[in-house]
Motif scaffolding. Structure first.
Motif, PDB file in Angstrom:
ATOM      1  N   LYS A   1       2.016  -1.216   8.810  1.00  0.00           N
ATOM      2  CA  LYS A   1       1.914  -0.189   9.853  1.00  0.00           C
ATOM      3  C   LYS A   1       2.986  -0.368  10.914  1.00  0.00           C
ATOM      4  N   TYR A   2       3.446  -1.599  11.071  1.00  0.00           N
ATOM      5  CA  TYR A   2       4.335  -1.884  12.180  1.00  0.00           C
ATOM      6  C   TYR A   2       5.814  -1.759  11.819  1.00  0.00           C
ATOM      7  N   CYS A   3       6.091  -1.829  10.547  1.00  0.00           N
ATOM      8  CA  CYS A   3       7.486  -1.719  10.158  1.00  0.00           C
ATOM      9  C   CYS A   3       7.528  -1.051   8.785  1.00  0.00           C
ATOM     10  N   ASP A   4       8.686  -0.980   8.215  1.00  0.00           N
ATOM     11  CA  ASP A   4       8.862  -0.246   6.963  1.00  0.00           C
ATOM     12  C   ASP A   4       8.639  -1.091   5.723  1.00  0.00           C
ATOM     13  N   LYS A   5       8.260  -2.311   5.902  1.00  0.00           N
ATOM     14  CA  LYS A   5       8.159  -3.169   4.728  1.00  0.00           C
ATOM     15  C   LYS A   5       6.990  -2.752   3.834  1.00  0.00           C
ATOM     16  N   GLU A   6       7.196  -2.938   2.563  1.00  0.00           N
ATOM     17  CA  GLU A   6       6.146  -2.676   1.588  1.00  0.00           C
ATOM     18  C   GLU A   6       5.981  -3.903   0.704  1.00  0.00           C
ATOM     19  N   TYR A   7       4.756  -4.095   0.240  1.00  0.00           N
ATOM     20  CA  TYR A   7       4.440  -5.274  -0.559  1.00  0.00           C
ATOM     21  C   TYR A   7       3.686  -4.864  -1.812  1.00  0.00           C
ATOM     22  N   VAL A   8       3.771  -5.697  -2.790  1.00  0.00           N
ATOM     23  CA  VAL A   8       3.132  -5.389  -4.056  1.00  0.00           C
ATOM     24  C   VAL A   8       1.683  -5.840  -4.081  1.00  0.00           C
ATOM     25  N   SER A   9       1.262  -6.612  -3.100  1.00  0.00           N
ATOM     26  CA  SER A   9      -0.134  -7.040  -3.061  1.00  0.00           C
ATOM     27  C   SER A   9      -0.648  -6.951  -1.640  1.00  0.00           C
ATOM     28  N   LEU A  10      -1.935  -6.757  -1.541  1.00  0.00           N
ATOM     29  CA  LEU A  10      -2.556  -6.689  -0.219  1.00  0.00           C
ATOM     30  C   LEU A  10      -2.466  -8.031   0.485  1.00  0.00           C
ATOM     31  N   GLY A  11      -2.588  -9.091  -0.278  1.00  0.00           N
ATOM     32  CA  GLY A  11      -2.482 -10.410   0.325  1.00  0.00           C
ATOM     33  C   GLY A  11      -1.127 -10.636   0.964  1.00  0.00           C
ATOM     34  N   ALA A  12      -0.092 -10.208   0.272  1.00  0.00           N
ATOM     35  CA  ALA A  12       1.249 -10.354   0.833  1.00  0.00           C
ATOM     36  C   ALA A  12       1.397  -9.516   2.091  1.00  0.00           C
ATOM     37  N   LEU A  13       0.810  -8.340   2.061  1.00  0.00           N
ATOM     38  CA  LEU A  13       0.874  -7.492   3.255  1.00  0.00           C
ATOM     39  C   LEU A  13       0.134  -8.132   4.416  1.00  0.00           C
ATOM     40  N   LYS A  14      -1.057  -8.655   4.153  1.00  0.00           N
ATOM     41  CA  LYS A  14      -1.814  -9.286   5.228  1.00  0.00           C
ATOM     42  C   LYS A  14      -1.026 -10.447   5.833  1.00  0.00           C
ATOM     43  N   MET A  15      -0.400 -11.213   4.947  1.00  0.00           N
ATOM     44  CA  MET A  15       0.400 -12.324   5.441  1.00  0.00           C
ATOM     45  C   MET A  15       1.540 -11.818   6.314  1.00  0.00           C
ATOM     46  N   HIS A  16       2.146 -10.736   5.874  1.00  0.00           N
ATOM     47  CA  HIS A  16       3.249 -10.177   6.652  1.00  0.00           C
ATOM     48  C   HIS A  16       2.773  -9.657   8.001  1.00  0.00           C
ATOM     49  N   ILE A  17       1.631  -9.025   8.021  1.00  0.00           N
ATOM     50  CA  ILE A  17       1.141  -8.431   9.265  1.00  0.00           C
ATOM     51  C   ILE A  17       0.947  -9.491  10.337  1.00  0.00           C
ATOM     52  N   ARG A  18       0.666 -10.690   9.891  1.00  0.00           N
ATOM     53  CA  ARG A  18       0.516 -11.757  10.872  1.00  0.00           C
ATOM     54  C   ARG A  18       1.819 -12.038  11.599  1.00  0.00           C
ATOM     55  N   THR A  19       2.939 -11.690  10.970  1.00  0.00           N
ATOM     56  CA  THR A  19       4.207 -11.872  11.681  1.00  0.00           C
ATOM     57  C   THR A  19       4.333 -10.877  12.824  1.00  0.00           C
ATOM     58  N   HIS A  20       3.525  -9.829  12.809  1.00  0.00           N
ATOM     59  CA  HIS A  20       3.495  -8.901  13.937  1.00  0.00           C
ATOM     60  C   HIS A  20       2.424  -9.298  14.953  1.00  0.00           C
ATOM     61  N   THR A  21       1.284  -9.712  14.469  1.00  0.00           N
ATOM     62  CA  THR A  21       0.176  -9.986  15.385  1.00  0.00           C
ATOM     63  C   THR A  21       0.246 -11.380  15.992  1.00  0.00           C
TER      64      THR A  21
END
Length: 268
Positions: free
Chosen positions: A162-182
């Motif tokens: 939601k915060y940037c344009d990145k896309e991930y192939v798994s929800l887990g990877a996305l959740k991990m990435h989102i922590r770089t924002h939060t």
DNA sequence: CTGGGGATGGGGCCC
DNA sequence: AGGGCCCCATCCCCA
């Protein structure tokens, strides 16, 4: 070279984040109790983009990077994972469905010809249709091969941040990435925030002075294993990173890059 | 300018 | 599925 193959990077990722702009999903970890600290808060689902939990989220909207699909492929507008016989085309979908097939090193005609040659039922009328691009094939195997080569590979799930344009192939990877924002892990001493607990642990060592990684060749010690590894290169006669032109070796890739940028390579 | 240390980011792997 | 760790990469700073 980045190790990641799951995500496209669109910005200079090296800069430190602006912590003041970030959310407050935080966990305060006492630096003296971090052996028993609680885990960071997992971001709530609503911070994910609308497509993040869609079971069948395809390369949907017109985000700029979608134009960078491999071999110039177009984003897809819908998808059903099942292989099936001819079905009516999706209703009034005027989005791009013009898969000309020119993107493939194997032309559609070649595919069909191969299918006909290899399948005894190929003489029947073409009745197997790709539900993604509406191409028809006379054999199931032809259709299956087409989907494997062209359509399914493009239509795997993607999870968007939601915060940037990145896309991930798994929800887990996305959740991990989102922590770089939060940045849920906050140092109690200085207030600096980190995406993961072990990053915070490493940071806390800068306050405590703890250096658990010792060099076996000298008496230096380091707070970070990676930095010890880089240091070990300084003890090595043969450095890991070598200039292709002058064969000079360097202990770090960054030093090699500096060397290359300084003009060695253009001078040859 | 170069080499090296410090600090940090982030995806992958393993359990 | 998620946490912890591994590994790589990179930037900043200093001698």
């Amino acid at each position: 070279m980045p190790r990641s193959f799951l995500v496209k990077k669109h910005f200079n990722a090296s800069k430190k984040p602006n912590y003041s702009e970030l959310d407050t999903h935080t966990v305060i970890i006492s630096p003296y109790l971090y052996e028993s600290y609680s885990m960071p808060v997992i971001p709530q689902p609503e911070i994910l983009s609308s497509g993040a939990y869609s079971p069948i989220t395809v390369w949907t909207t017109a985000a700029p990077f979608h134009a960078q699909l491999p071999n110039g492929l177009s984003p897809l507008s819908g998808y059903s994972s099942s292989l099936g016989r001819v079905s009516p085309p999706p209703p009034s979908d005027t989005s791009s469905k013009d898969h000309s097939g020119s993107e493939s090193p194997i032309s559609d005609e070649e595919e069909r010809l191969q299918s006909k040659l290899s399948d005894p039922h190929a003489i029947e009328a073409e009745k197997f249709q790709c539900n993604l691009c509406n191409k028809t094939y006379s054999t199931f195997s032809g259709l299956a091969k087409h989907k494997q080569l062209h359509c399914d590979a493009q239509s795997r799930k993607s999870f968007s941040c939601k915060y940037c344009d990145k896309e991930y192939v798994s929800l887990g990877a996305l959740k991990m990435h989102i922590r770089t924002h939060t940045l849920p892990c906050v140092c109690k001493i200085c207030g600096k925030a980190f995406s993961r607990p072990w990053l915070l642990q490493g940071h806390i060592r800068t306050h405590t002075g703890e250096k658990p990684f010792s060099c076996p060749h000298c008496n230096r010690a380091f707070a970070d294993r990676s930095n010890l590894r880089a240091h070990l290169q300084t003890h090595s006669d043969v450095k890991k990173y070598q200039c292709k032109n002058c064969s000079k070796t360097f202990s770090r890739m960054s030093l090699l890059h500096k060397h290359e940028e300084s003009g060695c390579c253009v001078a040859h």
